[in-house]
Design an enzyme around this catalytic site. Structure first.
Site, PDB file in Angstrom:
ATOM      1  N   ASN A 160       0.771  -1.254   0.000  1.00  0.00           N
ATOM      2  CA  ASN A 160       0.000   0.000   0.000  1.00  0.00           C
ATOM      3  C   ASN A 160       0.796   1.294   0.000  1.00  0.00           C
ATOM      4  O   ASN A 160       0.332   2.286  -0.547  1.00  0.00           O
ATOM      5  CB  ASN A 160      -1.081  -0.015   1.085  1.00  0.00           C
ATOM      6  CG  ASN A 160      -0.548  -0.211   2.471  1.00  0.00           C
ATOM      7  OD1 ASN A 160       0.586  -0.646   2.648  1.00  0.00           O
ATOM      8  ND2 ASN A 160      -1.350   0.100   3.452  1.00  0.00           N
ATOM      9  N   PRO A 184      10.009  -6.775  -1.270  1.00  0.00           N
ATOM     10  CA  PRO A 184       8.823  -5.920  -1.423  1.00  0.00           C
ATOM     11  C   PRO A 184       7.626  -6.759  -1.846  1.00  0.00           C
ATOM     12  O   PRO A 184       7.775  -7.916  -2.235  1.00  0.00           O
ATOM     13  CB  PRO A 184       9.235  -4.965  -2.556  1.00  0.00           C
ATOM     14  CG  PRO A 184      10.273  -5.694  -3.330  1.00  0.00           C
ATOM     15  CD  PRO A 184      10.958  -6.646  -2.385  1.00  0.00           C
ATOM     16  N   SER A 185       6.444  -6.173  -1.782  1.00  0.00           N
ATOM     17  CA  SER A 185       5.248  -6.881  -2.246  1.00  0.00           C
ATOM     18  C   SER A 185       5.406  -7.228  -3.726  1.00  0.00           C
ATOM     19  O   SER A 185       5.891  -6.415  -4.522  1.00  0.00           O
ATOM     20  CB  SER A 185       4.016  -6.000  -2.052  1.00  0.00           C
ATOM     21  OG  SER A 185       2.925  -6.562  -2.764  1.00  0.00           O
ATOM     22  N   GLU A 186       4.951  -8.425  -4.088  1.00  0.00           N
ATOM     23  CA  GLU A 186       5.004  -8.850  -5.489  1.00  0.00           C
ATOM     24  C   GLU A 186       4.089  -7.998  -6.371  1.00  0.00           C
ATOM     25  O   GLU A 186       4.212  -7.983  -7.589  1.00  0.00           O
ATOM     26  CB  GLU A 186       4.630 -10.335  -5.609  1.00  0.00           C
ATOM     27  CG  GLU A 186       3.195 -10.701  -5.218  1.00  0.00           C
ATOM     28  CD  GLU A 186       2.996 -10.886  -3.705  1.00  0.00           C
ATOM     29  OE1 GLU A 186       3.798 -10.343  -2.920  1.00  0.00           O
ATOM     30  OE2 GLU A 186       2.024 -11.569  -3.330  1.00  0.00           O
ATOM     31  N   THR A 239      -0.991 -12.935   7.633  1.00  0.00           N
ATOM     32  CA  THR A 239       0.393 -13.198   7.220  1.00  0.00           C
ATOM     33  C   THR A 239       1.335 -13.029   8.411  1.00  0.00           C
ATOM     34  O   THR A 239       2.296 -13.793   8.562  1.00  0.00           O
ATOM     35  CB  THR A 239       0.813 -12.258   6.063  1.00  0.00           C
ATOM     36  OG1 THR A 239      -0.149 -12.364   5.022  1.00  0.00           O
ATOM     37  CG2 THR A 239       2.177 -12.634   5.517  1.00  0.00           C
ATOM     38  N   GLU A 258       3.896  -5.224  12.095  1.00  0.00           N
ATOM     39  CA  GLU A 258       2.980  -4.083  11.904  1.00  0.00           C
ATOM     40  C   GLU A 258       1.815  -4.609  11.070  1.00  0.00           C
ATOM     41  O   GLU A 258       1.964  -4.823   9.870  1.00  0.00           O
ATOM     42  CB  GLU A 258       3.685  -2.962  11.131  1.00  0.00           C
ATOM     43  CG  GLU A 258       4.899  -2.383  11.808  1.00  0.00           C
ATOM     44  CD  GLU A 258       4.541  -1.364  12.857  1.00  0.00           C
ATOM     45  OE1 GLU A 258       3.385  -0.882  12.856  1.00  0.00           O
ATOM     46  OE2 GLU A 258       5.398  -1.053  13.689  1.00  0.00           O
ATOM     47  N   GLY A 260      -2.730  -5.458  10.559  1.00  0.00           N
ATOM     48  CA  GLY A 260      -3.952  -4.810  10.094  1.00  0.00           C
ATOM     49  C   GLY A 260      -4.687  -4.020  11.168  1.00  0.00           C
ATOM     50  O   GLY A 260      -4.337  -4.056  12.352  1.00  0.00           O
ATOM     51  N   GLU A 392     -10.819  -6.829   7.588  1.00  0.00           N
ATOM     52  CA  GLU A 392     -10.518  -5.559   6.917  1.00  0.00           C
ATOM     53  C   GLU A 392     -11.038  -5.634   5.482  1.00  0.00           C
ATOM     54  O   GLU A 392     -10.684  -6.554   4.753  1.00  0.00           O
ATOM     55  CB  GLU A 392      -9.005  -5.362   6.803  1.00  0.00           C
ATOM     56  CG  GLU A 392      -8.252  -5.013   8.038  1.00  0.00           C
ATOM     57  CD  GLU A 392      -6.764  -4.832   7.700  1.00  0.00           C
ATOM     58  OE1 GLU A 392      -6.295  -3.691   7.658  1.00  0.00           O
ATOM     59  OE2 GLU A 392      -6.068  -5.841   7.500  1.00  0.00           O
ATOM     60  N   GLU A 470       7.698   1.077  14.916  1.00  0.00           N
ATOM     61  CA  GLU A 470       8.438   1.553  13.758  1.00  0.00           C
ATOM     62  C   GLU A 470       8.541   3.067  13.898  1.00  0.00           C
ATOM     63  O   GLU A 470       7.641   3.699  14.419  1.00  0.00           O
ATOM     64  CB  GLU A 470       7.649   1.200  12.482  1.00  0.00           C
ATOM     65  CG  GLU A 470       8.461   1.294  11.225  1.00  0.00           C
ATOM     66  CD  GLU A 470       7.976   0.303  10.173  1.00  0.00           C
ATOM     67  OE1 GLU A 470       6.812   0.392   9.773  1.00  0.00           O
ATOM     68  OE2 GLU A 470       8.783  -0.551   9.744  1.00  0.00           O
TER      69      GLU A 470
HETATM   70  P1  NAD Z   1      -0.040  -9.269   2.927  1.00  0.00           P
HETATM   71  O1  NAD Z   1       0.049  -9.755   4.321  1.00  0.00           O
HETATM   72  O2  NAD Z   1      -0.872 -10.013   1.961  1.00  0.00           O
HETATM   73  O3  NAD Z   1       1.424  -9.218   2.268  1.00  0.00           O
HETATM   74  C1  NAD Z   1       2.454  -8.440   2.843  1.00  0.00           C
HETATM   75  C2  NAD Z   1       3.801  -8.990   2.408  1.00  0.00           C
HETATM   76  O4  NAD Z   1       3.975 -10.296   2.975  1.00  0.00           O
HETATM   77  C3  NAD Z   1       3.967  -9.160   0.901  1.00  0.00           C
HETATM   78  O5  NAD Z   1       5.280  -8.792   0.551  1.00  0.00           O
HETATM   79  C4  NAD Z   1       3.733 -10.650   0.705  1.00  0.00           C
HETATM   80  O6  NAD Z   1       4.359 -11.177  -0.446  1.00  0.00           O
HETATM   81  C5  NAD Z   1       4.369 -11.211   1.958  1.00  0.00           C
HETATM   82  N1  NAD Z   1       3.908 -12.542   2.363  1.00  0.00           N
HETATM   83  C6  NAD Z   1       2.707 -13.132   2.109  1.00  0.00           C
HETATM   84  N2  NAD Z   1       2.657 -14.355   2.687  1.00  0.00           N
HETATM   85  C7  NAD Z   1       3.845 -14.527   3.320  1.00  0.00           C
HETATM   86  C8  NAD Z   1       4.391 -15.580   4.132  1.00  0.00           C
HETATM   87  N3  NAD Z   1       3.706 -16.694   4.390  1.00  0.00           N
HETATM   88  N4  NAD Z   1       5.634 -15.413   4.630  1.00  0.00           N
HETATM   89  C9  NAD Z   1       6.338 -14.293   4.394  1.00  0.00           C
HETATM   90  N5  NAD Z   1       5.874 -13.258   3.643  1.00  0.00           N
HETATM   91  C10 NAD Z   1       4.638 -13.375   3.119  1.00  0.00           C
HETATM   92  O7  NAD Z   1      -0.497  -7.748   3.019  1.00  0.00           O
HETATM   93  P2  NAD Z   1      -0.858  -6.738   1.835  1.00  0.00           P
HETATM   94  O8  NAD Z   1      -2.153  -7.139   1.236  1.00  0.00           O
HETATM   95  O9  NAD Z   1       0.323  -6.519   0.950  1.00  0.00           O
HETATM   96  O10 NAD Z   1      -1.023  -5.370   2.662  1.00  0.00           O
HETATM   97  C11 NAD Z   1      -2.201  -5.006   3.284  1.00  0.00           C
HETATM   98  C12 NAD Z   1      -2.164  -5.365   4.745  1.00  0.00           C
HETATM   99  O11 NAD Z   1      -1.067  -4.739   5.376  1.00  0.00           O
HETATM  100  C13 NAD Z   1      -3.396  -4.880   5.477  1.00  0.00           C
HETATM  101  O12 NAD Z   1      -3.789  -5.876   6.386  1.00  0.00           O
HETATM  102  C14 NAD Z   1      -2.891  -3.650   6.215  1.00  0.00           C
HETATM  103  O13 NAD Z   1      -3.652  -3.297   7.334  1.00  0.00           O
HETATM  104  C15 NAD Z   1      -1.499  -4.055   6.549  1.00  0.00           C
HETATM  105  N6  NAD Z   1      -0.629  -2.896   6.803  1.00  0.00           N
HETATM  106  C16 NAD Z   1      -0.237  -2.629   8.096  1.00  0.00           C
HETATM  107  C17 NAD Z   1       0.544  -1.494   8.355  1.00  0.00           C
HETATM  108  C18 NAD Z   1       0.981  -1.134   9.762  1.00  0.00           C
HETATM  109  O14 NAD Z   1       1.848  -0.278   9.906  1.00  0.00           O
HETATM  110  N7  NAD Z   1       0.416  -1.740  10.785  1.00  0.00           N
HETATM  111  C19 NAD Z   1       0.918  -0.659   7.310  1.00  0.00           C
HETATM  112  C20 NAD Z   1       0.516  -0.982   6.024  1.00  0.00           C
HETATM  113  C21 NAD Z   1      -0.265  -2.117   5.778  1.00  0.00           C
END
Ligand code: NAD
Length: 491
Positions: A160, A184-186, A239, A258, A260, A392, A470
């Protein structure tokens, strides 16, 4: 000046970065442009062997480059040059990021890039201010605690705010002498490589900042690698739990999570300026089309203020303009992927079946040429048992609740699972102070919503929203471990 650009004119790069070299190993994964649904440059996916190579390279650099042992001021100088180089390449990085992300180009240029380099400079200035402790002891015996870097930090970021998260999660550990392997995110993979290469250009020894591209499996390999001594993760709560489990597979290691949120915006009945409150509330759930961890998705309002407040919020929400990230005037950016938009559709349908009523929006913005855009949506009557309350949406969707008694309002604000943040609107400072104590959240904003432009304030959640901080001093200390030394110099 307009920031508009043609997405087809942007040169993208997709490679892992290991020891300063671009590496293309691995199967490829498609990446799509959320703004129009078209395919962008595919990325290579790091398998276990490539992740190992990246981690071993980082570990080697940590042990041999002298970075951890350097005068902290020398590390600071490299970080400051890095920030200058990122600034000088601001447009190139922002455009690369806008292609695959939901971040509008104007926001990237004026907000994300600024906050990213600001954080690098902030952490650079901390490099020589890390302190230990000396303990009182009998004559001839002295004990002290000495902060040390961990070694290799594995950092995993969500989609995001890709530039901000990638840079925050690398600048802090590097400032205090660690090496970093970032995944980073894919979905948003393009800027990390450029940013890490600029660190090397600024003087960071090669291998100290490596990048591996890939999806969850790549992240899991990184987390479980025995040479990764510390994990820092931002992403969903589900995750986060998997990361904790993976971190314990080959022993144990510390993780910062960090996660959701389901952030409440609690309005007290004394508020006088409804326009100001409505502006904050609307921005609180609509920024980045709701794809913000701290999005204010639950509005809790005295029953008699519900109608006038919602009227104002609706006017603001209807003024948002959906459209691609590369056109600067657009204020309702796309949902990150068709898959995520379909997930929102399904959650919304289920929440409605459970009895929720749609007061505004309730579906996709029609005819958006392939991009998945969501209407600002307001729901009422969302039952606690419904997925619309327990999960969420991660879209521009807010549920509203009316209350009669303030106690009821507080009870509604505290969520059984999430406790990332809360915002409180009141003109009575005394009430604010006492309610702050009763809101269960890692951050409470009073008469504001969302992270303010500063680097000193730590952020992080409670309960299902994670743990660890953070930013700020505590955000730096999370990348240090403390060694106790006992010196016996008595006769
Ligand atoms: P996500 O959990 O789907 O993915 C985040 C990252 O984790 C990606 O890089 C993904 O490839 C990786 N990942 C996925 N499965 C994994 C595994 N089993 N092991 C290791 N890495 C793995 O999240 P998203 O959809 O990219 O982001 C949205 C989420 O992030 C929402 O829940 C949001 O609330 C949260 N978020 C939290 C904060 C905070 O500061 N608390 C900030 C931004 C986003």
């Amino acid at each position: 000046m307009s920031y508009d650009f043609n997405p087809d004119s942007v040169e993208l790069f997709a490679a892992h970065l290991i020891g300063g070299e671009r590496v293309h190993a691995g199967e490829t994964l498609k990446v799509f442009r959320p703004s129009d649904g078209l395919e962008a440059l595919p990325i290579p996916v790091a398998d276990a062997a490539t992740v190992s190579r990246a981690v071993e390279s980082a570990d080697h650099a940590f042990r041999t480059s002298g970075w951890a042992d350097a005068n902290p001021l020398d590390r600071a100088a490299v970080l400051l040059r890095w920030a200058d180089l990122i600034d000088a390449n601001r447009e190139r990085i922002a455009r690369a990021e806008a292609i695959a992300s939901s971040r509008p180009i104007a926001d990237l240029m004026e907000r994300d890039m600024v906050r990213a380099t600001g954080a690098v400079r902030y952490f650079a200035q901390w490099a020589d201010k890390v302190e230990g402790q000396l303990f009182a002891g009998k004559a001839g015996l002295s004990s002290y605690a000495k902060p040390e870097p961990y070694g290799v930090v594995g950092a995993i970021t969500p989609f995001n705010f890709p530039v901000i998260h990638g840079i925050w999660k690398s600048a802090a550990p590097l400032a205090v002498g660690n090496a970093v392997v970032l995944k980073p995110s894919e979905l948003t993979p393009y800027s990390s490589l450029l940013v890490a290469e600029l660190a090397i250009e600024a003087g960071l020894p090669k291998g100290l900042f490596n990048i591996v591209l890939g999806a969850g499996a790549t992240g899991a390999e990184l987390v479980r690698h025995p040479l990764v001594r510390k994990v820092t993760f931002t992403g969903s709560s589900a995750t986060g739990a998997r990361i904790m489990a993976a971190a314990a597979e080959n022993g144990t290691k510390p993780v910062t999570l960090e996660l959701g949120g389901k952030t409440p915006q609690l309005v007290l009945r004394d508020v006088r300026n409804l326009d100001r409150v409505a502006g904050n509330i609307a921005a609180g759930f609509l920024a980045n089309s709701g794809q913000v961890c701290t999005a204010g998705t639950r509005l809790i309002v005295p029953r008699e203020l519900l109608e006038p407040l919602l009227e104002k919020v609706t006017v603001i929400a209807n003024g948002r303009k959906a459209g691609p990230t590369w056109i600067a005037g657009n204020t309702l950016p796309p949902i990150i992927s068709e898959k995520q938009a379909a997930r929102i559709d399904a959650m919304l349908a289920e929440t409605r079946r459970d009895g929720a009523e749609v007061l505004l929006g309730g579906g996709r913005v029609p005819e958006m040429n392939g991009g998945a855009y969501y209407q600002p949506t307001i729901l009422s009557g969302v039952p606690d048992s419904s997925v619309g309350y327990t999960g969420e949406f991660f879209g521009p969707i807010m549920s509203v609740y009316g209350y009669d008694d303030e106690e009821e309002g507080i009870a509604l604000a505290n969520h059984p699972t999430y406790a990332l943040a809360a915002s409180l609107y009141t003109d009575n400072l005394q009430r604010a102070m006492s309610l702050v104590d009763r809101l269960e959240a890692g951050t409470v904003w009073v008469n504001a919503h969302g992270r303010q432009p500063d680097y000193a304030t730590p952020q992080g959640g409670f309960n299902g929203s994670g743990f660890g901080k953070e930013m700020g001093r505590s955000g730096l200390e999370t990348f240090l471990r403390s060694k106790t030394v006992v010196l016996n110099y008595g006769e």
